[in-house]
Design a protein around this motif. Structure first.
Motif, PDB file in Angstrom:
ATOM      1  N   PRO A 496       2.287  -4.432  10.079  1.00  0.00           N
ATOM      2  CA  PRO A 496       1.243  -4.905   9.167  1.00  0.00           C
ATOM      3  C   PRO A 496       1.326  -6.411   8.901  1.00  0.00           C
ATOM      4  CG  PRO A 496       3.070  -4.052   7.910  1.00  0.00           C
ATOM      5  CD  PRO A 496       3.470  -3.939   9.350  1.00  0.00           C
ATOM      6  N   TRP A 498       0.735  -8.611   5.269  1.00  0.00           N
ATOM      7  CA  TRP A 498       0.465  -8.530   3.832  1.00  0.00           C
ATOM      8  C   TRP A 498       0.043  -9.900   3.314  1.00  0.00           C
ATOM      9  CZ3 TRP A 498       4.966  -5.142   1.432  1.00  0.00           C
ATOM     10  CH2 TRP A 498       4.879  -3.859   1.983  1.00  0.00           C
ATOM     11  N   VAL A 505      -1.095  -7.110  -3.732  1.00  0.00           N
ATOM     12  CA  VAL A 505      -0.638  -7.218  -2.348  1.00  0.00           C
ATOM     13  C   VAL A 505      -1.699  -6.557  -1.468  1.00  0.00           C
ATOM     14  CG1 VAL A 505       1.127  -6.618  -0.666  1.00  0.00           C
ATOM     15  CG2 VAL A 505       1.791  -7.214  -2.999  1.00  0.00           C
ATOM     16  N   GLU A 507      -2.963  -5.316   2.020  1.00  0.00           N
ATOM     17  CA  GLU A 507      -2.287  -4.855   3.234  1.00  0.00           C
ATOM     18  C   GLU A 507      -3.295  -4.709   4.373  1.00  0.00           C
ATOM     19  OE1 GLU A 507       0.197  -1.460   2.775  1.00  0.00           O
ATOM     20  OE2 GLU A 507       0.695  -1.935   0.694  1.00  0.00           O
ATOM     21  N   ASN A 509      -3.093  -3.228   7.892  1.00  0.00           N
ATOM     22  CA  ASN A 509      -2.195  -2.389   8.671  1.00  0.00           C
ATOM     23  C   ASN A 509      -2.585  -2.408  10.138  1.00  0.00           C
ATOM     24  OD1 ASN A 509      -0.620  -1.426   6.465  1.00  0.00           O
ATOM     25  ND2 ASN A 509      -2.354  -0.147   5.879  1.00  0.00           N
ATOM     26  N   LYS A 559       9.120   0.204   1.976  1.00  0.00           N
ATOM     27  CA  LYS A 559       7.967  -0.662   1.741  1.00  0.00           C
ATOM     28  C   LYS A 559       7.544  -0.643   0.278  1.00  0.00           C
ATOM     29  CE  LYS A 559       5.845  -0.544   6.352  1.00  0.00           C
ATOM     30  NZ  LYS A 559       4.633  -0.239   7.128  1.00  0.00           N
ATOM     31  N   ARG A 563       6.920  -3.970  -1.751  1.00  0.00           N
ATOM     32  CA  ARG A 563       5.604  -4.267  -2.338  1.00  0.00           C
ATOM     33  C   ARG A 563       5.728  -4.531  -3.846  1.00  0.00           C
ATOM     34  NH1 ARG A 563       3.704   0.236  -1.541  1.00  0.00           N
ATOM     35  NH2 ARG A 563       3.015  -0.044   0.616  1.00  0.00           N
ATOM     36  N   SER A 567       4.610  -8.057  -5.693  1.00  0.00           N
ATOM     37  CA  SER A 567       3.561  -8.097  -6.709  1.00  0.00           C
ATOM     38  C   SER A 567       4.112  -8.532  -8.060  1.00  0.00           C
ATOM     39  CB  SER A 567       2.904  -6.716  -6.814  1.00  0.00           C
ATOM     40  OG  SER A 567       3.861  -5.741  -7.191  1.00  0.00           O
ATOM     41  N   ASN A 621      -9.902  -5.494   2.722  1.00  0.00           N
ATOM     42  CA  ASN A 621      -9.258  -5.067   3.961  1.00  0.00           C
ATOM     43  C   ASN A 621     -10.251  -4.248   4.793  1.00  0.00           C
ATOM     44  OD1 ASN A 621      -7.658  -4.292   5.969  1.00  0.00           O
ATOM     45  ND2 ASN A 621      -6.161  -3.190   4.732  1.00  0.00           N
TER      46      ASN A 621
END
Length: 626
Positions: A496, A498, A505, A507, A509, A559, A563, A567, A621
């Motif tokens: 990924p 980020w 955050v 993402e 992927n 993860k 994450r 954050s 995203n």
């Protein structure tokens, strides 16, 4: 004699085996109880220390300013202390779920009450913060504006300080009366009304915390802490009684088994000694007759030798002595020759190991020279933070970058890849990956998804043959950034990208297809894009950081934790964010072995600023086919 010895020793051994088994059982049980007692004492100490800390910062008003200024930090420290206590409770009472739930429920009530206490304290303040700080700002303003009321203001301040230090409502009533009398005279400054409001706010908060009518925050907290400590003392008494009962049972068992073993030992010893004494006496008498006959009367000796081990020992001793002397000579010669041979082989192995390590160190320098230098990175990014640690001297992780101009705009292509395996095989794949990306870039391929499609085909063609289909390959993330328009295009193969933006955050992927052989029917890679904003941080990493096992927890870093850390500290600059995350990762890993090659990067883009540049609204995203 052999049968008698076997029977006696077998019986004695059986008794010892029973004794050892029972002793082990009772000792194991007592050890478990003692271990629980130690953990329970540690838990009680933790609870007492936490109680002392809470009483200290609550009763010492000099801490109120610090709490008002750093309320979140105090709450975090309080929550962390509770988490340690909860872990110990779970460990001590894992076999008694009912008690565990009861204590954890009490701890939940404690934490809720303590959060309320800290909240009330932060609102009270003391010198510069909270209602007390605001109250003193107002009264200082009145002193500067109305110097003719210094005497009255001094009296108000005396009542205020007496109430704050002694928590006595008589001083509060006196302060109210003075202000009411002042208002009645008609010359009361209007600011004193605000001063009185702040004072009443302080008074209401202190009554919630410490007022005489019980069942306030502090009394509830004290009762709950006392209840927890009482339960811990009760359980400690139960553990001590159980340990004492086991100790008594073990002592009784030892007395019984020891008596049986001692009696068996005496009976067996008497029986064996008697038989051996008779046979030794016969052997000695035969040997004396043999010596007195000047070693000639062999026939008189043979019939009198016992037909057991003692007789066999006497007959075979001379033969054995001669044979041992000869065998020792042969063995010494053989050991000497083999020792010399082993010494030569050790020297060869040391030389080979030294040459191999020198080659690996040289390969490490070569691989590092192929990576993008920090000087190149800082030309295109405001801040660059890189954690690159192969599991061995060389590894399968690599990062690659190219910059180019297209349609008058300056763009950057950046990739991070994790090749199959680590060590020398991974390093060879990483060199192949970097060379292939250079070739594809030279061929004019600029779009991330097209690069991945071409890279996959090229890698498959180069590492496989008609006879063998290899499963090696790599995971990779590639993005292309337009420094003028801030538009970012991303495509990934099982890796990924980020974006840390404010407290969020984002993402992007990659697709669940590697750069290599796969049984899936994969046609082509897709592209995703969004518009970056000022302050965005790009985060790329290999699975070496999230798959790292913790030394104490034996769980993966994960993860989710990564994450959360990103954050939580997203408002900090890149250096602080990177250092906090690396410190947490180092604490998690401890002295444990590194699981895989580990690469983690935080990049802050350097945009081209123009006067008439129109920044589009960031796109979420969203996958867009290119």
């Amino acid at each position: 004699m052999k049968k008698s010895l076997v029977v006696v020793l077998g019986g004695f051994g059986l008794v010892l085996l029973i004794f050892a088994s029972l002793s082990w059982y009772f000792n194991q049980k007592m050890h478990e109880k003692q271990a629980l007692l130690v953990k329970l004492d540690d838990l009680s100490t933790q609870v007492q220390d936490h109680k002392d800390w809470m009483e200290h910062i609550t009763n010492q008003k000099i801490w109120y300013d610090s709490i008002a200024k750093n309320e979140i930090e105090y709450r975090r420290k309080n929550s962390f202390s509770h988490e340690l206590i909860r872990q110990n409770v779970t460990e001590v009472f894992s076999s008694n779920k009912e008690v565990e739930r009861e204590l954890l429920s009490m701890l939940d009530d404690l934490l809720l009450t303590e959060d309320r206490i800290l909240n009330d304290i932060s609102k009270i303040g003391f010198k510069e913060f909270g209602y007390i700080g605001k109250m003193r700002e107002v009264i200082h303003q009145v002193e500067e504006t109305f110097p003719e009321f210094d005497q009255q203001i001094l009296s108000l301040r005396r009542h205020e300080k007496d109430y704050i230090m002694r928590n006595d409502d008589n001083y509060a009533e006196s302060l109210h009366k003075e202000i009411e009398n002042w208002q009645a005279r008609g010359n009361c400054p209007p600011e004193l009304i605000q001063y009185l409001q702040y004072f009443d706010s302080v008074r209401s908060r202190m009554q919630i915390l410490f007022a005489i009518p019980n069942r306030n925050h502090y009394s509830n907290w004290s009762l709950n802490v006392a209840s927890v400590q009482s339960n811990l003392r009760r359980f400690r008494g139960e553990f001590i009684r159980e340990s004492y009962s086991l100790s008594n049972d073990s002592l009784t068992m030892q007395y019984i088994i020891s008596g049986i073993a001692f009696l068996a030992l005496i009976i067996g010893s008497v029986y064996i000694i008697k038989n051996i004494t008779i046979q030794v006496s016969r052997l000695q008498r035969s040997m004396n007759e043999f010596i007195s006959s000047n070693y000639q009367d062999f026939e008189s000796i043979s019939p009198q030798l016992p037909k057991n081990e003692i007789g066999q020992i006497s007959i075979q001793f001379l033969k054995m002595a001669r044979k041992i002397k000869w065998d020792v000579h042969l063995l010494e010669d053989r050991v000497s020759r083999r020792t010399n041979a082993l010494h030569e082989k050790n020297l060869q192995l040391e030389k080979q190991h030294t040459e191999m390590m020198d080659s690996l160190r040289y390969a490490q320098k070569l691989q590092e020279s192929l990576l993008v230098s920090r000087k190149q990175l800082v030309q295109h990014f405001d801040q660059v933070h890189v954690h690159y640690t192969p599991k061995n001297l060389v590894g399968g992780d690599f990062y690659w970058m190219k910059n180019f101009r297209e349609n008058g705009a300056e763009k950057i292509l950046f990739a991070l890849a994790d090749c199959t395996g680590h060590g020398v095989p991974g390093a060879l794949l990483s060199v192949l990956g970097m060379n292939t990306l250079d070739e594809l870039f030279a061929d004019g391929i600029r779009k991330p998804n097209e690069l991945l499609d071409s890279l996959r085909k090229t890698i498959l063609r180069r590492i496989s043959s008609e006879e063998e289909q290899r499963m090696d390959g790599m995971d990779i993330a590639i993005f292309c950034l337009d420094k003028r328009s801030r538009e970012l295009h991303f495509s990934g193969a099982q890796m990924p990208l980020w974006i840390v933006r404010n407290a969020e955050v984002i993402e992007l992927n990659g697709e669940r297809v590697p750069i290599g052989f796969t049984y899936m029917n994969h046609l082509e890679f897709k592209s995703q894009h969004l518009i970056l904003e000022e302050g965005d941080k790009l985060v790329v990493f290999t699975d070496g950081i999230v798959d790292q096992f913790g030394m104490e927890s034996n769980k993966k870093f994960g993860k989710k934790q990564l994450r959360h850390l990103l954050s939580r500290s997203s408002d900090q600059n890149g250096s602080v964010l990177y250092n906090r995350l690396m410190n947490q990762f180092s604490f998690w890993k401890g002295e444990g072995e590194q699981t895989d090659d580990c690469t983690f990067m935080i990049l802050e883009p350097k945009f081209v600023r123009t006067r008439n540049l129109k920044i589009e609204t960031p796109i979420a995203n969203e996958k867009v086919e290119v």
